[in-house]
Design a protein around this motif. Structure first.
Motif, mmCIF file in Angstrom:
data_model
loop_
_atom_site.group_PDB
_atom_site.id
_atom_site.type_symbol
_atom_site.label_atom_id
_atom_site.label_comp_id
_atom_site.label_asym_id
_atom_site.label_seq_id
_atom_site.Cartn_x
_atom_site.Cartn_y
_atom_site.Cartn_z
ATOM 1 N N THR A 69 116.352 32.869 0.908
ATOM 2 C CA THR A 69 117.290 32.080 0.114
ATOM 3 C C THR A 69 118.280 31.338 1.008
ATOM 4 O OG1 THR A 69 117.098 33.713 -1.662
ATOM 5 C CG2 THR A 69 118.930 32.177 -1.783
ATOM 6 N N ALA A 70 118.791 32.019 2.018
ATOM 7 C CA ALA A 70 119.731 31.372 2.942
ATOM 8 C C ALA A 70 119.055 30.233 3.713
ATOM 9 C CB ALA A 70 120.299 32.406 3.912
ATOM 10 N N ILE A 71 117.842 30.449 4.163
ATOM 11 C CA ILE A 71 117.121 29.389 4.872
ATOM 12 C C ILE A 71 116.814 28.221 3.932
ATOM 13 C CG2 ILE A 71 114.942 28.854 6.040
ATOM 14 C CD1 ILE A 71 114.999 31.646 7.214
ATOM 15 N N GLY A 72 116.505 28.546 2.661
ATOM 16 C CA GLY A 72 116.269 27.477 1.689
ATOM 17 C C GLY A 72 117.513 26.636 1.455
ATOM 18 N N ILE A 73 118.681 27.274 1.364
ATOM 19 C CA ILE A 73 119.931 26.525 1.198
ATOM 20 C C ILE A 73 120.203 25.661 2.422
ATOM 21 C CG2 ILE A 73 122.428 26.770 0.954
ATOM 22 C CD1 ILE A 73 121.896 29.314 -0.659
ATOM 23 N N TRP A 74 119.938 26.209 3.610
ATOM 24 C CA TRP A 74 120.140 25.430 4.836
ATOM 25 C C TRP A 74 119.199 24.225 4.877
ATOM 26 C CZ3 TRP A 74 116.419 25.774 9.070
ATOM 27 C CH2 TRP A 74 116.763 24.968 10.155
ATOM 28 N N LEU A 75 117.938 24.402 4.520
ATOM 29 C CA LEU A 75 116.987 23.284 4.513
ATOM 30 C C LEU A 75 117.371 22.245 3.468
ATOM 31 C CD1 LEU A 75 113.539 25.072 4.974
ATOM 32 C CD2 LEU A 75 114.741 23.634 6.622
ATOM 33 N N PHE A 76 117.879 22.686 2.332
ATOM 34 C CA PHE A 76 118.274 21.732 1.298
ATOM 35 C C PHE A 76 119.388 20.822 1.796
ATOM 36 C CE2 PHE A 76 121.328 20.781 -2.106
ATOM 37 C CZ PHE A 76 120.547 19.962 -2.906
ATOM 38 N N PHE A 77 120.440 21.406 2.383
ATOM 39 C CA PHE A 77 121.559 20.587 2.848
ATOM 40 C C PHE A 77 121.207 19.786 4.099
ATOM 41 C CE2 PHE A 77 124.236 23.565 0.338
ATOM 42 C CZ PHE A 77 124.905 22.616 -0.410
ATOM 43 N N THR A 78 120.257 20.265 4.889
ATOM 44 C CA THR A 78 119.912 19.571 6.133
ATOM 45 C C THR A 78 118.928 18.432 5.903
ATOM 46 O OG1 THR A 78 120.256 21.636 7.350
ATOM 47 C CG2 THR A 78 119.044 19.887 8.476
ATOM 48 N N VAL A 79 117.956 18.629 5.011
ATOM 49 C CA VAL A 79 116.867 17.667 4.857
ATOM 50 C C VAL A 79 116.946 16.930 3.529
ATOM 51 C CG1 VAL A 79 114.358 17.389 4.799
ATOM 52 C CG2 VAL A 79 115.388 19.081 6.336
ATOM 53 N N PHE A 80 117.015 17.664 2.440
ATOM 54 C CA PHE A 80 116.817 17.057 1.123
ATOM 55 C C PHE A 80 118.096 16.491 0.513
ATOM 56 C CE2 PHE A 80 113.582 20.416 1.566
ATOM 57 C CZ PHE A 80 112.440 19.632 1.487
ATOM 58 N N TYR A 81 119.240 17.016 0.892
ATOM 59 C CA TYR A 81 120.466 16.557 0.252
ATOM 60 C C TYR A 81 120.749 15.090 0.546
ATOM 61 C CZ TYR A 81 125.344 16.305 -1.151
ATOM 62 O OH TYR A 81 126.520 15.932 -1.747
ATOM 63 N N GLN A 82 120.551 14.664 1.781
ATOM 64 C CA GLN A 82 120.787 13.259 2.122
ATOM 65 C C GLN A 82 119.818 12.342 1.385
ATOM 66 O OE1 GLN A 82 120.742 12.495 6.303
ATOM 67 N NE2 GLN A 82 121.414 10.380 6.106
ATOM 68 N N ILE A 83 118.583 12.792 1.192
ATOM 69 C CA ILE A 83 117.618 11.986 0.439
ATOM 70 C C ILE A 83 118.073 11.826 -1.007
ATOM 71 C CG2 ILE A 83 115.224 11.879 -0.338
ATOM 72 C CD1 ILE A 83 114.440 13.452 2.145
ATOM 73 N N ILE A 84 118.576 12.906 -1.608
ATOM 74 C CA ILE A 84 119.043 12.846 -2.997
ATOM 75 C C ILE A 84 120.249 11.917 -3.113
ATOM 76 C CG2 ILE A 84 120.045 14.211 -4.867
ATOM 77 C CD1 ILE A 84 118.359 16.567 -3.891
ATOM 78 N N VAL A 85 121.184 12.004 -2.162
ATOM 79 C CA VAL A 85 122.358 11.133 -2.194
ATOM 80 C C VAL A 85 121.948 9.670 -2.050
ATOM 81 C CG1 VAL A 85 124.479 10.526 -0.970
ATOM 82 C CG2 VAL A 85 123.934 12.909 -1.397
ATOM 83 N N ASN A 86 121.011 9.380 -1.158
ATOM 84 C CA ASN A 86 120.538 8.006 -1.005
ATOM 85 C C ASN A 86 119.887 7.491 -2.290
ATOM 86 O OD1 ASN A 86 121.343 7.697 1.680
ATOM 87 N ND2 ASN A 86 119.484 8.658 2.459
ATOM 88 N N MET A 87 119.129 8.333 -2.963
ATOM 89 C CA MET A 87 118.493 7.927 -4.220
ATOM 90 C C MET A 87 119.531 7.672 -5.310
ATOM 91 S SD MET A 87 115.234 10.556 -4.250
ATOM 92 C CE MET A 87 114.820 10.092 -5.924
ATOM 93 N N VAL A 88 120.541 8.532 -5.406
ATOM 94 C CA VAL A 88 121.571 8.359 -6.429
ATOM 95 C C VAL A 88 122.392 7.102 -6.173
ATOM 96 C CG1 VAL A 88 123.681 9.367 -7.381
ATOM 97 C CG2 VAL A 88 121.684 10.807 -6.990
ATOM 98 N N MET A 89 122.810 6.901 -4.943
ATOM 99 C CA MET A 89 123.603 5.709 -4.623
ATOM 100 C C MET A 89 122.778 4.448 -4.740
ATOM 101 S SD MET A 89 126.542 6.937 -4.217
ATOM 102 C CE MET A 89 127.385 5.457 -3.684
ATOM 103 N N GLY A 90 121.489 4.528 -4.410
ATOM 104 C CA GLY A 90 120.611 3.373 -4.594
ATOM 105 C C GLY A 90 120.409 3.025 -6.053
ATOM 106 N N ALA A 91 120.402 4.012 -6.929
ATOM 107 C CA ALA A 91 120.277 3.744 -8.358
ATOM 108 C C ALA A 91 121.564 3.152 -8.924
ATOM 109 C CB ALA A 91 119.909 5.026 -9.093
ATOM 110 N N LEU A 92 122.719 3.590 -8.418
ATOM 111 C CA LEU A 92 123.984 3.062 -8.913
ATOM 112 C C LEU A 92 124.233 1.637 -8.430
ATOM 113 C CD1 LEU A 92 126.308 6.195 -8.467
ATOM 114 C CD2 LEU A 92 125.304 5.315 -10.581
ATOM 115 N N VAL A 93 123.955 1.382 -7.158
ATOM 116 C CA VAL A 93 124.171 0.048 -6.575
ATOM 117 C C VAL A 93 122.872 -0.363 -5.883
ATOM 118 C CG1 VAL A 93 125.584 -1.360 -5.036
ATOM 119 C CG2 VAL A 93 126.602 0.586 -6.239
ATOM 120 N N PRO A 94 122.025 -1.145 -6.560
ATOM 121 C CA PRO A 94 120.734 -1.501 -5.945
ATOM 122 C C PRO A 94 120.868 -2.261 -4.634
ATOM 123 C CG PRO A 94 120.747 -1.962 -8.307
ATOM 124 C CD PRO A 94 122.156 -1.643 -7.927
ATOM 125 N N ASP A 95 121.834 -3.196 -4.540
ATOM 126 C CA ASP A 95 121.977 -4.008 -3.328
ATOM 127 C C ASP A 95 123.451 -4.112 -2.969
ATOM 128 O OD1 ASP A 95 121.655 -5.653 -1.179
ATOM 129 O OD2 ASP A 95 120.481 -7.185 -2.221
#
Length: 333
Positions: free
Chosen positions: A210-236
């Motif tokens: 569980t701890a390694i999963g939380i670390w991988l989420f914040f290290t790898v996947f969290y930035q991807i999710i933030v980029n997707m959310v911000m890209g949906a809010l402001v396309p350009d």
């Protein structure tokens, strides 16, 4: 003669300090940590990382200190921690990946291993508060981590003095020691999180995964999710005004700084690179007339203070949650 020996025994009993249960557990945990194979493995990884980064930095140190276009070229010992030839990242970049693993490896079985071995019942049966048990395990691991990083930094400074013949300045000492404290706080957050998971889950493997999963989420996947959310809010974002672009970038950076690794990277970069003046976007009016010069240690510390306090607050929150769960946990033989 018998009276003399009796007096000496009474004097020794009065002089010798009595170890508290907290101190006894800290000594026992420190001994267990430094004799465990997982600590040897993490120590070897961090030592290899440090030696590799230092070797590359020493190879590029002459080019780094003679680059007069760089306002930080006079800070020789800070360049040992930041300069690289792109074959291996700098030491603080590698520590953002290895620091969580060190904290998780030291705390993922802090409580559930005692429960599975049957020793937790004996511990709580002693005149020992439950919060002291958690605090002793946390303090012992942080003590080992602090000695490790302080030894690495002193070795780096000693090696740099032998090879370059340049003494470190007072500002460099302050920044290097602040970097050591930042690493301890960063590892302490993941240590506190792993201890919380060790209280929550019964099996050590579950808490570790569980701890390694939380670390991988914040290290790898969290930035991807933030980029997707911000890209949906402001396309350009290119079509935004100056004020809108600044608000967009500030929102983007605020979301990214939820991740502990991003807060650590921002703080480490600012402490080791005195020319960094801001961690967010600047307007043309703010940059007008600015001279590229290094900041003082106090000014750099004021810039990174929100990141440092954020890591400390997250560590305290995880420890408070661990205490709450542990106090409500029923312990049976």
């Amino acid at each position: 003669m018998a009276n003399i020996f009796a007096w000496l025994d009474r004097s020794a009993a009065r002089v010798a300090p009595i170890a508290t249960p907290f101190q006894v557990i800290v000594r026992k945990e420190v001994g267990d940590y430094i004799r465990s194979w997982r600590f040897y493995i993490m120590l070897a990884l961090i030592l290899l990382t440090f030696v590799g980064a230092l070797y590359i930095s020493l190879g590029n140190i002459k080019q780094a200190v003679t680059n007069f276009s760089d306002p930080d070229h006079t800070f020789v010992y800070l360049k040992l921690l930041t300069s690289t030839d792109n074959t291996l990242p700098a030491f603080h970049v590698l520590m953002s990946f290895l620091g969580p693993l060190l904290g998780i490896s030291l705390g993922f079985d802090a409580i559930n291993a005692e429960r599975n071995n049957g020793t937790l019942v004996r511990l709580v049966a002693q005149p020992l508060y439950r919060d002291n048990l958690l605090l002793a395990k946390f303090y012992a691991a942080l003590l080992v981590v602090g000695v490790l990083f302080l030894s690495l930094v002193l070795s780096m400074v000693g090696g740099g003095m032998l090879l370059t013949g340049v003494r470190p300045e007072g500002a460099e000492w302050l920044r290097i020691l602040a970097f050591v404290m930042l690493n301890i706080v960063y590892v302490g957050f993941w240590l506190s999180l792993s201890i919380c998971l060790s209280v929550l889950f019964r099996h050590a493997a579950t808490s570790a995964l569980t701890a390694i999963g939380i670390w991988l989420f914040f290290t790898v996947f969290y930035q991807i999710i933030v980029n997707m959310v911000m890209g949906a809010l402001v396309p350009d974002p290119r079509f935004l005004s100056e004020a809108g672009a600044i608000s967009f970038n500030n929102m983007f950076l605020s979301l990214l700084r939820v991740a502990p690794s991003q807060m650590y990277s921002d703080a480490a970069t600012t402490l080791l690179m005195p020319s960094v003046r801001s961690l967010g976007p600047l307007t043309m009016e703010q940059m007008a007339g600015a001279i590229p010069a290094p900041l003082s240690f106090r000014e750099s510390l004021m810039i990174v203070w929100p990141q440092v306090t954020g890591l400390i607050a997250a560590t305290m929150a995880c420890f408070a949650l661990s205490y709450f769960l542990f106090m409500r946990r029923e312990i049976r033989s």
